[in-house]
Write a protein that holds these residues in place. Structure first.
Motif: not given
Length: 386
Positions: A199, A203, A261, A263, A294, A298, A367, A372
């Motif tokens: 995370e 990114t 991130d 998410t 994504r 990314k 995100s 997002l």
């Protein structure tokens, strides 16, 4: 690299047989509340060692902090803290016990509705003081032993609490205290540490070369050591490496000055709250699908992850990214962690309730880029289903 401030005041006490040092670490005149979860810390003798290490201090015990610590349970601890004039908290357990203890520390002196502390997301709540706290970690996973964050369950949701006053003063990390963990908890812990790292790493490029290389080292270490420590739970060196990897994954260092991130965690929290899916399992379900949806956002970091972590260099960009996503899923499953929502008894018709929970809890702009929305979250959950 972005501007950043980095400070981590937690004193780490790492290694075998360190509980006897509690007498030197805790203030001599402290009245201590020892907080823990179920019976395992009693059953395996950890609690007795902690109490012995505290010597002649006044000690109040609080048991029953559940996985995904509940606000109502923690309020009971707060009432005792206030009535008994406790002035030092010691968490003995895994991430849930540590997180719950941090909330108790934040709320004990709060002059207002304690639930308000949960309403600030990743911004610091308006507390002016917190009780000093420390931890004895018995489960390598969350990194809560060396950060200022906690997650508390309240009214069907999971809410983060972040404040510099909530760094533990010290944390005792004795890998041997984790030998008795059930394999599912060890596997969940490996996944949790792995996704914590992802995370902060997969990114956007930010020229955080030190952060990236450190993150890659943690990821490669977890890939190497995860299966070993599952197969040989009393291999001290393997378990010691896992313990330190989990702590290093979320002590703030690899996230300093780079985009983050979260998410996967935010959607995963709803799976835990709604269906009781373990936190680590929820991350294993959601992470591959986040990347699938994504890939373009990314792109650069996924290619970097593919090459540096999985040694994938053959094929075009899309093939390498797809191979890295597949390798990640295979790694989770090799630990015995299922990666499809349908494998946890959730019906496809229940996806609506997950999306609704995200909306109810304000998770509508996730995100590292904040773009997002709920429609993309729905696509991620649908892809993760089967």
């Amino acid at each position: 690299m972005n501007n950043f401030d980095y400070r981590n005041p937690t004193h780490i006490v790492f290694g075998k047989d360190r509980l006897g040092e509690l007498d030197k670490l805790v203030p001599q005149d402290a009245k201590v509340m020892v907080l823990y979860g179920g019976g395992s810390v009693k059953r395996f003798g950890t609690l007795d060692k902690v109490l012995a290490g505290l010597g002649e201090r006044q000690v109040v015990e609080f048991a029953g902090i559940e996985p995904n610590p509940q606000f109502d349970t923690l309020m009971k601890a707060i009432e005792i803290v206030r009535a008994e004039k406790v002035d030092f908290l010691l968490a003995v357990g895994g991430g849930s016990v540590m997180d719950g203890t941090k909330f108790v520390a934040a709320a004990a002196n709060y002059d207002g509705d304690e639930a308000d502390i949960l309403k600030h997301g990743f911004a610091p709540p308006p507390i002016e003081s917190a009780l000093p706290l420390a931890t004895v970690a018995t489960l390598p996973a969350t990194g809560s032993e060396m950060n200022m964050g906690a997650v508390v369950s309240y009214q069907g949701g999971k809410f983060p609490v972040m404040h510099p006053l909530l760094f533990p003063q010290f944390s005792v990390l004795d890998p041997s205290l984790t030998f008795s963990l059930p394999p599912v908890q060890v596997a969940n812990g490996v996944v949790d540490a792995f996704v914590h790292t992802l995370e902060q790493y997969v990114t956007l490029p930010a020229n955080g070369h030190i952060q990236d290389r450190t993150a890659e080292g943690i990821l490669k270490t977890l890939i190497e050591i995860g299966p070993v420590t599952l197969a040989n739970p009393e291999d001290y060196e393997a378990r010691a490496t896992l313990v330190w990897a989990a702590t290093s994954a979320l002590n703030g260092f690899i996230g300093a000055g780079v985009p983050q991130d979260w998410t996967t965690h935010m959607i995963g929290h709803e799976l835990t709250a709604l269906f009781g899916i373990d936190h680590g399992q929820s991350l294993a379900i959601i992470q591959p699908s986040v990347w699938k949806l994504r890939k373009q956002k990314k792109h650069a970091k996924l290619l970097q992850y593919a090459e540096r972590v999985w040694d994938i260099t053959e094929g075009d960009d899309d093939q390498r990214i797809d191979a890295a996503i597949a390798k990640t899923r295979e790694f989770f499953e090799s630990l015995g962690v299922k990666t499809r929502l349908s494998e946890y008894g959730v019906e496809k018709s229940q996806i609506d309730s997950i999306v609704q929970a995200l909306e109810d809890h304000g998770m509508v702009a996730l995100s590292e880029t904040g773009d997002l929305d709920l429609s993309i979250s729905r696509q991620i959950i649908e892809d993760a289903y089967a």
